[in-house]
Motif scaffolding. Sequence first.
Motif, PDB file in Angstrom:
ATOM      1  N   MET A 290       0.827  -1.199   0.000  1.00 51.60           N
ATOM      2  CA  MET A 290       0.000   0.000   0.000  1.00 51.60           C
ATOM      3  C   MET A 290       0.867   1.257   0.000  1.00 51.60           C
ATOM      4  O   MET A 290       1.727   1.425   0.843  1.00 51.60           O
ATOM      5  CB  MET A 290      -0.933   0.009   1.224  1.00 51.60           C
ATOM      6  CG  MET A 290      -2.021   1.049   1.127  1.00 51.60           C
ATOM      7  SD  MET A 290      -3.169   1.060   2.518  1.00 51.60           S
ATOM      8  CE  MET A 290      -3.466  -0.643   2.841  1.00 51.60           C
ATOM      9  N   THR A 291       0.618   2.120  -0.991  1.00 47.99           N
ATOM     10  CA  THR A 291       1.399   3.359  -1.100  1.00 47.99           C
ATOM     11  C   THR A 291       0.565   4.603  -0.844  1.00 47.99           C
ATOM     12  O   THR A 291       1.103   5.691  -0.751  1.00 47.99           O
ATOM     13  CB  THR A 291       2.041   3.479  -2.500  1.00 47.99           C
ATOM     14  OG1 THR A 291       1.006   3.482  -3.488  1.00 47.99           O
ATOM     15  CG2 THR A 291       3.010   2.336  -2.754  1.00 47.99           C
ATOM     16  N   GLY A 292      -0.749   4.467  -0.736  1.00 41.31           N
ATOM     17  CA  GLY A 292      -1.584   5.632  -0.466  1.00 41.31           C
ATOM     18  C   GLY A 292      -3.056   5.298  -0.565  1.00 41.31           C
ATOM     19  O   GLY A 292      -3.447   4.238  -1.039  1.00 41.31           O
ATOM     20  N   VAL A 293      -3.861   6.217  -0.078  1.00 40.09           N
ATOM     21  CA  VAL A 293      -5.313   6.084  -0.111  1.00 40.09           C
ATOM     22  C   VAL A 293      -5.888   7.412  -0.575  1.00 40.09           C
ATOM     23  O   VAL A 293      -5.431   8.475  -0.152  1.00 40.09           O
ATOM     24  CB  VAL A 293      -5.876   5.730   1.280  1.00 40.09           C
ATOM     25  CG1 VAL A 293      -7.393   5.621   1.243  1.00 40.09           C
ATOM     26  CG2 VAL A 293      -5.258   4.438   1.806  1.00 40.09           C
ATOM     27  N   SER A 294      -6.873   7.359  -1.433  1.00 44.81           N
ATOM     28  CA  SER A 294      -7.505   8.570  -1.941  1.00 44.81           C
ATOM     29  C   SER A 294      -9.018   8.410  -1.855  1.00 44.81           C
ATOM     30  O   SER A 294      -9.547   7.338  -2.140  1.00 44.81           O
ATOM     31  CB  SER A 294      -7.091   8.794  -3.397  1.00 44.81           C
ATOM     32  OG  SER A 294      -7.824   9.844  -3.972  1.00 44.81           O
TER      33      SER A 294
END
Length: 166
Positions: free
Chosen positions: A141-145
């Motif tokens: 996981m590298t990010g959440v938007s």
Amino acid sequence: MADTKQETPRVIHLGQITDEIIVGWAERFEKRDDGYYCKKCGSRVTQTTCHVSIHLKIFEPACAGPGEVERINYPFCPKCDGDIDHVTACYHVELMADTEFRVEPHGILPSRQMIQFWRGGQFVAGIYPHQDGIRVVSKYMTGVSEEAGLPPAAVIFLGKEPVGEG
């Protein structure tokens, strides 16, 4: 004055535009008390919006996709660059090839299930029940938007390499 009709460039990644703006900003503009000014001609810098159309690689060489558009602030010098009404670019994304979801029994909660996301035969992420909703777990996981809309949605970004590893 520069030609204001610009051909839509194809960018490698969305950060490319932002990176070019940041690098170009420092080289081209200087901060004064009341704003930013062009180092070359001394004109006050203004900005417009760069609209980046999201297209799908499966349709290449055509530019076609889901109709999503990212918007990025785009600074320019009206004297050196011309009076730019708008700036466009396109970004071609690849649909996740060789991916699958698997529904498996939850190891700790035997009466529950979990969803596994696999890419290229490798386990990438798990979706589990949580007391307040769902829990997504992944070392990729590298990010959440969050996406506005009805219904609202969340996008979990999963990189190709584990986070914190090579």
